[in-house]
Design an enzyme around this catalytic site. Structure first.
Site, PDB file in Angstrom:
ATOM      1  N   TRP A 247      75.891  47.815 130.522  1.00 15.46           N
ATOM      2  CA  TRP A 247      76.353  48.962 130.107  1.00 15.46           C
ATOM      3  C   TRP A 247      76.055  48.812 129.274  1.00 15.46           C
ATOM      4  CZ3 TRP A 247      79.182  48.824 125.436  1.00 15.46           C
ATOM      5  CH2 TRP A 247      79.923  47.378 124.963  1.00 15.46           C
ATOM      6  N   ASP A 307      84.064  36.797 126.232  1.00 18.48           N
ATOM      7  CA  ASP A 307      83.982  38.284 126.310  1.00 18.48           C
ATOM      8  C   ASP A 307      82.968  38.462 125.291  1.00 18.48           C
ATOM      9  OD1 ASP A 307      83.581  40.476 126.987  1.00 18.48           O
ATOM     10  OD2 ASP A 307      85.509  41.373 125.285  1.00 18.48           O
TER      11      ASP A 307
END
Ligand code: CA
Length: 559
Positions: A247, A307
């Site tokens: 992203w 994460d």
């Protein structure tokens, strides 16, 4: 009849003239993109150069006179979402994106030349985890290319704003979205995908900029039997929801004809359910732009439970005669790799508090895990540092090649209480596989740091109550620009860290500052508009009084 014919001829002539004119003015070439940093009157590549150094040779605005910096104009984006867009500039026209529009502005006056609105299904924002944002465009050959929240790639005519082509990448209903600024490399338009926290299977794609035809798709999680699939040892179908989003925009080295792109964390966060390293998640990839073939890879967080995306920008530089690539990773370590082959050269810690690993083994390139990491994988409750926000989140750093200094907006001593749980997969719904809560420090939560990339030594730091989520800009005027979530656009002395100037833009800044020159005058531009990941997830009450906004602000010295 005759009248009609003449009218038609006149119309035709106008169009032809327009095209010819566009051809002369608006046809950015591969060479122009490659030499972007050497021409401060244009900004043709995300990050102010394919190497994304965000450093300008301009010094008309400098540490001595920055106190006289004042607004030249502001333009309302008419959007109250967070604004992370990187402004582009060509031939005196600035191009800025939001999640639902693209605008062309007269760069000197801020006058709107055109605005092109994007419509997408009303339920789409559900699948954007961390802000309804768009990070900018690519421009090439008279066209502007961008992505949309509902996972389409579109091309606009730069002169008129009219859509030239539109290609659907994938069905957004399965949790996929697009916020990334695409890039052009070796004549190919390259895009990434978002949705790592929705159990997607990440990929990169190459498109033909002329037609919108998809040329290739390279998955960041291999299917069974493909290279890297041996690192998914669950024996099941974890790979189908394996994450690895892409992203943030990659970098490009035209000499090596290689694109570098970081991938996000594996999904779900419950690493115990996907034993193995889980390639190519949390990985820096080197790719062939024409085919998408992977040349080499370096994984920063094997079998990641935390994460720790490796999506952060990859800055190209030459240090000690070596062509390197640099990344301030979410996981708290600053990676310096030889970009010709992926060899790890250095990996200093760039924030104070890291407890999941004691360091990165330079011989093997692997992290030296502590029991915080091993316990997290076996389902025990832990408190880990840095948190899922990372030592640094998305906000791009700057690198001054003259002083060999990196300027980074870091998170300060923010950790996370964490326990892996059984994930529930439903298309388009969060797929965390963990319960978590922030572990906040007593004091400041952010710090702008100037560091030596090879050693991690901190040259100076500027602490802030709220972490800064804006990009950083470095200039030869001995300045560093960035912005605060409470609205200040700020300038610091690049050598000493002294705060020199600040201007309240009226809404939080999570955008990307740039600087440019027109007719012998230097300008600095940033987009404001509070929002993005920290505002959405932190619950920080101090942001409640920050007005929403969305303006393009441009500054110049007062005469
Ligand atoms: Ca993530």
């Amino acid at each position: 009849m005759k009248y009609n014919c003449i009218k038609r001829l006149g119309l035709t002539a106008t169009i032809i003239f327009g095209v010819a004119n566009a051809g002369a003015v608006y046809a950015q070439t591969a060479d122009e993109l490659k030499n972007d940093t050497s021409d401060p009157s244009s900004i043709l590549t995300y990050g102010m150069g394919y190497g994304q150094q965000r450093h300008s040779s301009l010094d008309m605005v400098n540490a001595d006179n920055v106190g006289k910096l004042a607004p030249a104009w502001a333009y309302s984006l008419a959007d109250t979402r967070g604004q992370e867009s990187f402004p582009m500039l060509y031939d005196g026209v600035m191009y800025v994106t939001t999640h639902n529009s693209t605008v062309a502005l007269d760069a000197v006056t801020g006058r709107q030349i055109w605005k092109s609105v994007i419509e997408y299904p009303a339920e789409t924002p559900r699948v954007a985890c961390c802000g309804i944002v768009n990070r900018g465009s690519a421009i090439y050959g008279g066209r502007l290319f961008r992505t949309t929240l509902d996972a389409h790639v579109i091309a606009l005519d730069m002169e008129t704003g009219e859509e030239v082509w539109r290609t659907k990448s994938i069905d957004y209903k399965a949790g996929y979205s697009m916020t990334v600024a695409p890039t052009i490399a070796d004549g190919v338009l390259i895009t990434g995908i978002s949705g790592g926290e929705y159990g997607i299977r990440g990929y990169l794609e190459g498109y033909d900029p002329d037609t919108g035809e998809r040329l290739w798709r390279t998955y960041t999680v291999p299917a069974p039997g493909e290279p890297g699939s041996e690192t998914w040892k669950d024996g099941g179908d974890a790979w189908q929801r394996g994450g690895g989003p892409t992203w943030l925009t990659g970098s490009y080295d035209p000499e090596l004809n290689t694109v570098y792109w970081g991938t996000g964390n594996a999904a779900s966060w419950n690493a115990g359910l996907r034993p193995g390293d889980n390639l190519y998640t949390s990985t820096i990839l080197a790719l062939e732009p024409k085919t998408g073939a992977i040349k080499w890879h370096y994984q920063t967080s094997p079998n990641d439970p935390f994460d720790y995306d490796a999506t952060n920008e990859l800055v190209l530089a030459t240090i000690d005669g070596r062509k390197v690539i640099m990344q301030a990773n979410r996981n708290g370590f600053f990676y310096v790799l030889d970009r010709t082959n992926g060899e790890l050269l250095a990996a200093p810690q760039f924030i104070d508090k890291v407890n999941w690993a004691t360091g990165i083994d330079l011989a093997t390139g692997r992290p030296m895990d502590t029991e915080v990491a091993t316990k997290a994988r076996t389902g025990e409750q832990v408190t880990y540092y840095p948190s899922a926000f990372g030592g640094k989140n998305w906000s791009p750093m700057a690198y001054n090649p003259d002083s060999n200094t990196v300027f980074i907006n870091t998170f300060k001593d923010v950790g996370m209480q964490y326990k892996a749980v059984e994930p529930q997969y439903r298309p388009g719904v969060f797929y965390f596989g963990a319960e978590f809560a922030w572990a906040w420090p007593e004091g400041d939560r952010g710090e702008l740091r100037a560091i030596d990339p090879m050693t991690g030594d901190v040259k100076w730091a500027d602490s802030s109550a709220l972490p800064r989520l804006a990009g950083v800009l470095s200039t030869a005027g001995n300045l560093v620009f960035t912005g605060g979530q409470t609205g200040e656009f700020e300038a610091f002395n690049a050598e000493t860290g002294e705060a020199l100037w600040s201007f309240n833009t009226g809404s939080g800044i999570v955008g990307q500052p740039v600087t440019w020159e027109k007719d012998g005058k230097q300008y600095v531009t940033v987009v404001n508009g509070a929002g993005a990941v920290y505002a959405l997830f932190s619950g920080d009450e101090r942001l409640a009084t920050v007005p929403p906004g969305g303006n393009v602000w441009t500054f110049a010295l007062v005469e």
